[in-house]
Motif scaffolding. Structure first.
Motif, PDB file in Angstrom:
ATOM      1  N   ARG A  59     -49.033   3.406  27.571  1.00 12.63           N
ATOM      2  CA  ARG A  59     -48.938   3.321  26.108  1.00 12.63           C
ATOM      3  C   ARG A  59     -50.042   4.143  25.449  1.00 12.63           C
ATOM      4  NH1 ARG A  59     -49.504  -1.693  25.709  1.00 12.63           N
ATOM      5  NH2 ARG A  59     -47.297  -2.226  25.935  1.00 12.63           N
ATOM      6  N   ALA A  60     -51.239   4.078  25.993  1.00 11.72           N
ATOM      7  CA  ALA A  60     -52.350   4.843  25.440  1.00 11.72           C
ATOM      8  C   ALA A  60     -52.097   6.344  25.559  1.00 11.72           C
ATOM      9  CB  ALA A  60     -53.650   4.467  26.147  1.00 11.72           C
ATOM     10  N   ALA A  61     -51.510   6.746  26.707  1.00  9.24           N
ATOM     11  CA  ALA A  61     -51.187   8.163  26.866  1.00  9.24           C
ATOM     12  C   ALA A  61     -50.157   8.612  25.832  1.00  9.24           C
ATOM     13  CB  ALA A  61     -50.676   8.416  28.286  1.00  9.24           C
ATOM     14  N   SER A  62     -49.179   7.716  25.549  1.00  3.28           N
ATOM     15  CA  SER A  62     -48.183   8.046  24.533  1.00  3.28           C
ATOM     16  C   SER A  62     -48.826   8.147  23.152  1.00  3.28           C
ATOM     17  CB  SER A  62     -47.081   6.980  24.529  1.00  3.28           C
ATOM     18  OG  SER A  62     -46.143   7.224  23.489  1.00  3.28           O
ATOM     19  N   ASP A  63     -49.740   7.197  22.828  1.00  7.98           N
ATOM     20  CA  ASP A  63     -50.440   7.231  21.546  1.00  7.98           C
ATOM     21  C   ASP A  63     -51.282   8.494  21.414  1.00  7.98           C
ATOM     22  OD1 ASP A  63     -49.308   4.828  20.901  1.00  7.98           O
ATOM     23  OD2 ASP A  63     -51.064   3.625  21.434  1.00  7.98           O
ATOM     24  N   VAL A  64     -51.899   8.904  22.508  1.00  7.54           N
ATOM     25  CA  VAL A  64     -52.704  10.128  22.492  1.00  7.54           C
ATOM     26  C   VAL A  64     -51.830  11.331  22.132  1.00  7.54           C
ATOM     27  CG1 VAL A  64     -53.990  11.744  23.931  1.00  7.54           C
ATOM     28  CG2 VAL A  64     -54.516   9.316  24.023  1.00  7.54           C
ATOM     29  N   ALA A  65     -50.641  11.373  22.712  1.00 14.03           N
ATOM     30  CA  ALA A  65     -49.740  12.485  22.424  1.00 14.03           C
ATOM     31  C   ALA A  65     -49.304  12.469  20.958  1.00 14.03           C
ATOM     32  CB  ALA A  65     -48.520  12.413  23.348  1.00 14.03           C
ATOM     33  N   VAL A  66     -48.980  11.254  20.427  1.00 13.79           N
ATOM     34  CA  VAL A  66     -48.556  11.152  19.021  1.00 13.79           C
ATOM     35  C   VAL A  66     -49.683  11.585  18.088  1.00 13.79           C
ATOM     36  CG1 VAL A  66     -47.864   9.542  17.209  1.00 13.79           C
ATOM     37  CG2 VAL A  66     -46.829   9.386  19.487  1.00 13.79           C
ATOM     38  N   ALA A  68     -52.260  13.407  18.760  1.00 12.35           N
ATOM     39  CA  ALA A  68     -52.558  14.827  18.911  1.00 12.35           C
ATOM     40  C   ALA A  68     -51.600  15.673  18.072  1.00 12.35           C
ATOM     41  CB  ALA A  68     -52.483  15.220  20.383  1.00 12.35           C
ATOM     42  N   ALA A  69     -50.310  15.283  18.062  1.00  8.71           N
ATOM     43  CA  ALA A  69     -49.335  16.000  17.252  1.00  8.71           C
ATOM     44  C   ALA A  69     -49.646  15.838  15.761  1.00  8.71           C
ATOM     45  CB  ALA A  69     -47.921  15.491  17.560  1.00  8.71           C
ATOM     46  N   ARG A  70     -50.020  14.625  15.370  1.00  5.84           N
ATOM     47  CA  ARG A  70     -50.369  14.394  13.965  1.00  5.84           C
ATOM     48  C   ARG A  70     -51.616  15.196  13.578  1.00  5.84           C
ATOM     49  NH1 ARG A  70     -49.555   7.798  13.457  1.00  5.84           N
ATOM     50  NH2 ARG A  70     -47.254   7.798  13.628  1.00  5.84           N
ATOM     51  N   SER A  71     -52.590  15.237  14.456  1.00  5.70           N
ATOM     52  CA  SER A  71     -53.812  15.993  14.169  1.00  5.70           C
ATOM     53  C   SER A  71     -53.505  17.472  13.964  1.00  5.70           C
ATOM     54  CB  SER A  71     -54.816  15.807  15.305  1.00  5.70           C
ATOM     55  OG  SER A  71     -55.970  16.578  15.094  1.00  5.70           O
ATOM     56  N   THR A  72     -52.622  17.992  14.821  1.00  5.13           N
ATOM     57  CA  THR A  72     -52.229  19.395  14.671  1.00  5.13           C
ATOM     58  C   THR A  72     -51.515  19.620  13.351  1.00  5.13           C
ATOM     59  OG1 THR A  72     -52.002  19.583  17.085  1.00  5.13           O
ATOM     60  CG2 THR A  72     -50.932  21.269  15.737  1.00  5.13           C
ATOM     61  N   ARG A  73     -50.608  18.666  12.972  1.00  5.52           N
ATOM     62  CA  ARG A  73     -49.877  18.788  11.712  1.00  5.52           C
ATOM     63  C   ARG A  73     -50.829  18.702  10.506  1.00  5.52           C
ATOM     64  NH1 ARG A  73     -46.498  21.138   8.527  1.00  5.52           N
ATOM     65  NH2 ARG A  73     -45.476  19.778   7.002  1.00  5.52           N
ATOM     66  N   LEU A  74     -51.790  17.788  10.581  1.00  5.49           N
ATOM     67  CA  LEU A  74     -52.747  17.639   9.479  1.00  5.49           C
ATOM     68  C   LEU A  74     -53.625  18.878   9.337  1.00  5.49           C
ATOM     69  CD1 LEU A  74     -53.862  13.909   9.861  1.00  5.49           C
ATOM     70  CD2 LEU A  74     -52.445  14.895   8.057  1.00  5.49           C
ATOM     71  N   ALA A  75     -53.981  19.466  10.463  1.00  2.00           N
ATOM     72  CA  ALA A  75     -54.782  20.696  10.398  1.00  2.00           C
ATOM     73  C   ALA A  75     -53.995  21.806   9.690  1.00  2.00           C
ATOM     74  CB  ALA A  75     -55.185  21.124  11.802  1.00  2.00           C
ATOM     75  N   GLY A  76     -52.712  21.896  10.004  1.00  6.10           N
ATOM     76  CA  GLY A  76     -51.881  22.885   9.325  1.00  6.10           C
ATOM     77  C   GLY A  76     -51.741  22.593   7.838  1.00  6.10           C
ATOM     78  N   LEU A  77     -51.552  21.302   7.481  1.00  4.69           N
ATOM     79  CA  LEU A  77     -51.452  20.929   6.069  1.00  4.69           C
ATOM     80  C   LEU A  77     -52.752  21.212   5.327  1.00  4.69           C
ATOM     81  CD1 LEU A  77     -49.486  17.548   6.286  1.00  4.69           C
ATOM     82  CD2 LEU A  77     -48.614  19.769   5.524  1.00  4.69           C
ATOM     83  N   LEU A  78     -53.877  21.024   5.989  1.00  5.93           N
ATOM     84  CA  LEU A  78     -55.169  21.297   5.359  1.00  5.93           C
ATOM     85  C   LEU A  78     -55.304  22.781   5.015  1.00  5.93           C
ATOM     86  CD1 LEU A  78     -57.894  20.208   4.473  1.00  5.93           C
ATOM     87  CD2 LEU A  78     -58.750  20.611   6.787  1.00  5.93           C
TER      88      LEU A  78
END
Length: 276
Positions: A59-66, A68-78
């Protein structure tokens, strides 16, 4: 004999290892009086804990992947936000300037001490001209006592400044609110303002000349001296080529008005007669 000796040595080493392992198991293992069932329960608990830990890890590995994807998306939005803010900066500066200017001309800005609208500022200039012309008439009609003063301050009950008037009493040397005038004085001041307005319009470039004036009532509130001064002013206007009409019930004015339209009312209706 050599082979027997090697086998004997091997047996001896085996016995030593067995003894060492037996000692280790004896120290780490259960006591002789511990039931075998408790060992099974402990083993089952550890297996359950291991399985839960594996599930949590997945579950933690899945959360890490989610995340990480959100962090990448937020960086792009920034990056997009920074670009949008940079593009909006000139418009924001223009908006701030226009908002400040709008607040100032509407009289809502702290920089506008008189809280005067731009339209009131323009009207105040015109009002100053009207006051100047009205004072010439008012001085004659009030025996040089009253004159009007245009003030930019807010009057009683006013939220905006720029269009207020004060009446200066040259006999007392004080200026006061027009609301303190008597009925007759108010009529004289109002008449002076009306005549001043007519003079300003007549002298305005491209303005229409007001050749005919009508004054409706108000003469009954004047004393005899003031009435004479007012009538002298109206006579001067008439001598200057203007037609001045007066609507009044004051009997004393009949001798001062050369041409009269007399309205007589009766049960059969009202009749108009010309009297010269």
């Amino acid at each position: 004999p050599d082979a027997v000796a090697r086998l004997a040595e091997s047996v001896a080493r085996h016995q030593q290892r067995l003894a060492a392992v037996t000692e280790v198991l004896r120290e780490a293992g259960p006591s002789d009086d511990e039931p075998v069932g408790d060992l099974d329960a402990t083993l089952a608990a550890h297996e359950a804990a291991h399985q839960a830990a594996v599930t949590a890890s997945r579950r933690a590995a899945s959360d890490v992947a989610v995340h990480a994807a959100r962090s990448t998306r937020l960086a792009g939005l920034l990056v997009e936000l920074d670009e949008a803010l940079a593009a909006w900066a000139p418009l924001r500066r223009d908006l701030a300037l226009v908002t400040r200017l709008s607040s100032f001309v509407e009289g809502r800005s702290a920089d506008n001490l008189l809280r005067m609208r731009l339209s009131a500022f323009v009207l105040a200039y015109r009002l100053g001209q009207v006051v100047g012309a009205a004072n010439e008439r008012l001085a004659r009609m009030s025996d040089q006592r009253y004159s009007l003063e245009h003030t930019g301050k807010r009057g009683a009950g006013e939220t905006r400044g720029g269009l207020s008037l004060l009446v200066r009493d040259d006999w007392s040397g004080e200026s006061r609110d027009p609301a303190t005038l008597s009925g007759g004085e108010t009529f004289v001041v109002s008449l002076a303002l009306a005549l001043g307005l007519a003079d300003v319009i007549a002298h305005e470039a491209g303005g229409a000349s007001l050749d005919t004036l009508f004054v409706d009532e108000g003469f009954g509130s004047l004393d005899a001296d003031t009435l004479d001064d007012v009538m002298d002013t109206l006579d001067a206007l008439r001598d200057g080529g203007r037609v001045v009409g007066v609507v009044s019930h004051v009997a004393e004015m009949r001798d001062r008005i050369p041409t009269q339209l007399v309205v007589t009312k009766s049960r059969q209706g009202s009749f108009v007669a010309l009297r010269r």
